[in-house]
Design an enzyme around this catalytic site. Sequence first.
Site, short mmCIF file in Angstrom:
data_model
loop_
_atom_site.label_atom_id
_atom_site.label_comp_id
_atom_site.label_asym_id
_atom_site.label_seq_id
_atom_site.Cartn_x
_atom_site.Cartn_y
_atom_site.Cartn_z
N GLN A 186 -16.15 -16.31 60.65
CA GLN A 186 -14.94 -17.02 60.25
C GLN A 186 -14.64 -16.80 58.76
O GLN A 186 -13.48 -16.73 58.37
CB GLN A 186 -15.08 -18.51 60.57
CG GLN A 186 -13.76 -19.28 60.57
CD GLN A 186 -12.82 -18.86 61.69
OE1 GLN A 186 -13.25 -18.38 62.73
NE2 GLN A 186 -11.52 -19.04 61.49
N ALA A 207 -8.50 -21.24 60.81
CA ALA A 207 -9.34 -22.31 60.27
C ALA A 207 -10.17 -21.80 59.10
O ALA A 207 -10.58 -20.65 59.08
CB ALA A 207 -10.27 -22.84 61.35
N SER A 212 -13.60 -24.21 62.08
CA SER A 212 -13.08 -23.53 63.27
C SER A 212 -13.72 -24.09 64.52
O SER A 212 -14.95 -24.22 64.61
CB SER A 212 -13.36 -22.04 63.20
OG SER A 212 -13.08 -21.45 64.46
N HIS A 214 -13.95 -22.55 67.15
CA HIS A 214 -14.69 -21.47 67.80
C HIS A 214 -16.19 -21.52 67.47
O HIS A 214 -17.00 -21.00 68.22
CB HIS A 214 -14.10 -20.11 67.41
CG HIS A 214 -12.84 -19.79 68.16
ND1 HIS A 214 -12.86 -19.22 69.41
CD2 HIS A 214 -11.54 -20.01 67.87
CE1 HIS A 214 -11.61 -19.07 69.86
NE2 HIS A 214 -10.79 -19.56 68.93
N ASP A 221 -10.30 -18.28 73.80
CA ASP A 221 -8.94 -17.74 73.74
C ASP A 221 -8.81 -16.81 74.94
O ASP A 221 -9.66 -15.93 75.14
CB ASP A 221 -8.74 -16.92 72.46
CG ASP A 221 -8.74 -17.80 71.22
OD1 ASP A 221 -8.54 -19.01 71.34
OD2 ASP A 221 -8.94 -17.24 70.11
N GLU A 267 -0.68 -22.86 70.07
CA GLU A 267 -1.45 -21.69 70.52
C GLU A 267 -1.61 -21.77 72.03
O GLU A 267 -2.45 -22.50 72.52
CB GLU A 267 -2.83 -21.65 69.85
CG GLU A 267 -2.78 -21.41 68.35
CD GLU A 267 -4.16 -21.17 67.74
OE1 GLU A 267 -5.15 -21.17 68.49
OE2 GLU A 267 -4.21 -20.97 66.51
ZN ZN Z 1 -8.72 -19.76 69.35
#
Ligand code: ZN
Length: 303
Positions: A186, A207, A212, A214, A221, A267
Amino acid sequence: MTKKRKKIKLKKAPFIIIIILVLSLVLIISISNKNSSSKNEITENQKNSKVKKSNEKLKELNYINEKLDYFNNDYIDRYLTYKKENPNLPIKKVIINVNIGLDYPYYENSHEAEYLNTSYLLVNKYNYLPENYIPDNLVTIDSIYSNGEKVMVDYAKDAFEKLASTAKNEGYNIYAMSTYRSYNYQVGLYNRYVSEDGKESADTYSARPGYSEHQTGLTVDVYNKEKSYTDFDKTKEYTWMQDNAHKFGFILRYPKDKVSETGYTYESWHYRYVGEEIATYIHEHNISFEEYFVRFLENKNNP
Ligand SMILES: [Zn+2]
């Protein structure tokens, strides 16, 4: 006679001294009592005015503290300020938004996230993960449902495979494109976006490291391999996800109408595993995960 009187006088003298001493002692005690009682009166008055003040504040908030178990007494002044700044917002929403932290700019007044290694861990612009946080039990998704080797926390991975295989059986192609991302990954990603778009713009869609979702290993995603992931909402797979993702414990994490609460632009491709119960509640009540978290999870001993 005079001799006798003198004798008596002399005999009485110590008594008189003792009486005087006792009297002055009593006087001193009564004075000090008076002082301390007036001191008590002052603190009592201060207390009363404090209670009166906080009562006035609660009145201004329509005594909503009696109805909401997530009302936080420590935040009363923040509630009042936020209410003044957002006069059209229902008071319940004022309480929720302040509890989320929205009265502060993003990334200000942020805290280390609670409930690490659970499915209801909240990570956003007010709740960050430690730099060295790597979720337990990261496992690889079956390659028929992913683009390259992608890992998620085991139970989220199982749920995603179930989702993708059910979709496939019904004629929809859903693939994991990006899942767990480490803190260091990240760092590179965020820095690249900042150098391309500037910090202000990058902050709206990427982020900062530690912030984040993630990094939780609970996020995926998705795309259908035909269109770019950014066009996922133009696919029939997106419609399928809207109707079915919650049944497998996933939520659309950054919906169009929740941008101000999540801090992220819409998103259509970013889904988050929160478990079936929470996902279904969020789906049926159309609320953000932030709202769900402050209402039902935060400060609960055993959510
Ligand atoms: Zn994402």
